[in-house]
Every structure is written in structure tokens, then in C-alpha cells.
Design a protein around this motif. Sequence first.
Motif: not given
Ligand code: NAD
Length: 219
Positions: A4-6, A54-56, A119-121, A152-156, A159-161
Motif C-alpha cells: 500500500a502506498d499513496v 508501517n513504513n510510509a 520535525a523528522y526526529s 541512511t538507506v540507499d532508497t529513492p 537519491r532524491r536528496i
Molecule cells: N532512506 C533512509 O535513509 C531512511 C532512514 C531511516 C528511516 N527511513 C524511513 O524509512 C521509510 C521508507 O523511506 P524510504 O527511504 O524508502 O523513502 P521513499 O521516499 O523512497 O519511500 C517512502 C514511501 O512512502 C510513501 N508515502 C509518502 N507519504 C505517504 C502517505 N501520506 N501515504 C502513503 N504513502 C506515503 C511514498 O510514496 C514512498 O513510496 C520512511 O518511514 C523513512 O522515514 C529511511
Amino acid sequence: MLVADVDEAAAARVADEIAGSGFSHRVEVSLAAEMLALVERAEVEWDGLDVMVNNAGVGVAATTPETDEADWDRLMDINLKGTFLGMKYAIPVLRDSGGGCVINISSVAAIVGVAERAAYSAAKGGILALTRAAAIDHIAEGVRINCICPGTVDTPWVRRITEGLPDPEAARAAMRARQPHGRLVSAEEIAAMAAYLASDEAGSIVGAAMIVDGGLTAR
Ligand SMILES: NC(=O)c1ccc[n+]([C@@H]2O[C@H](COP(=O)([O-])OP(=O)(O)OC[C@H]3O[C@@H](n4cnc5c(N)ncnc54)[C@H](O)[C@@H]3O)[C@@H](O)[C@H]2O)c1
């Protein structure tokens, strides 16, 4: 399994890859009605629920005085309230399914100070505290609740940041350097921790913050 995702298209892509078509669901996690509908769909299609992740999450890079009130509200709505709603609706169904587990995605930002992530913290710290409180409330009902604190995880997201910065490679190098193992955490390493937490082998892990950060918080 339901992904599930937005972002409906992204959810469908991931679901196709790991579970087959038809296993994706569009959800805005900050809206109670949508989270309830998500949990109800899973419950009806599988006759119960075993695991809720719960990942979003979203972020904003700012100190406390720099943080816009609107950004504060958005981060709290998506990161903290979204996790709360996921737990609020999933826990009774997990209990009524004979037990199960919740895995919340927090962050190392809940444990150590990270620059310009006020705010994130706060939101991720809220997720950690909520995880512990709910773990105590529901373990006797057979619902195990834990969170993962990634570095810090290698995710989109990352890459966006980095793409938006003047020297993306230097920014990535700095991110690698702040983790003692000298690289970013992989998404697969976080998924492996989630799979472990969901397994019977993790039966004694309750209300824990599982740190997967290459040593960042060990410094
Ligand atoms: N990447 C990192 O370094 C890192 C580090 C620590 C924690 N996290 C956490 O891991 C989780 C996943 O992050 P990621 O790095 O894969 O980021 P990402 O941006 O690649 O993925 C986040 C996902 O959440 C979805 N999303 C955002 N707002 C939403 C909403 N209102 N409703 C439903 N879905 C929504 C986005 O569409 C996206 O698919 C997050 O909670 C993030 O805070 C990431």
C-alpha cells in the motif's frame, strides 16, 4: 500480501515484483477512513491479518526555528499519525486472527541527534515511544510490536536528496562516511530485519528498537 502506498503506480510495481498483480492498494496513511479500508481489505481477502508494516514516511531538512508549521503538521500527520492509525486498526484484527505482529519504521534520528532534522526526529521519536507503549499493552493478546531504526538507506529518498545538491557524489560520500561500515545500508538489509521480526524466531522481541545503521549510533 498487500503493498500500500499513496503512489498507486509505485505500489503496483512493487506488488507485481514480489507478490503478483492485484496485490496493491492506494492509501493516504494520514486519513483514518483510508487506513481502516486498507486493513479491512486485507482482513477480508486473507480471512485475517498476520503482519502490519508501517513504513510510509516523509522528511524535511530544517532546524527547529527553520521548520515551517505546515511542514511540522505534514510530518506528524504522515509519519506519526499514519503509524498510529495503522496500529489502531491493525492491532484488533491481528489479535482476532490469533496473534501477529506490527513493525514500525522509525529511524536512528529517534536515538541520536541528527543535524537539521528537527520535525523528522520528533516524529520518529514518537514512533519509537508509541511502539514501546503499544508493545506493553498488546503482548498479552498475542500481538508483538517492534520498530526498526535504520541509518541512511540507499532508497529513492536518498537519491532524491543527493540529486538536488550541487555535488551529489560528494553528498553521497559524506553519507557513507558517517556510517562506520563505510557504505549506505541496503533496502534488502531493512527488509531482512522486518522478515526476522515477523518470524517465530523473534518471539521474544517485544517493544524493541532494532538498529540497522552500520554502526552510526555506536560512535
Ligand atoms: N532512506 C533512509 O535513509 C531512511 C532512514 C531511516 C528511516 N527511513 C524511513 O524509512 C521509510 C521508507 O523511506 P524510504 O527511504 O524508502 O523513502 P521513499 O521516499 O523512497 O519511500 C517512502 C514511501 O512512502 C510513501 N508515502 C509518502 N507519504 C505517504 C502517505 N501520506 N501515504 C502513503 N504513502 C506515503 C511514498 O510514496 C514512498 O513510496 C520512511 O518511514 C523513512 O522515514 C529511511
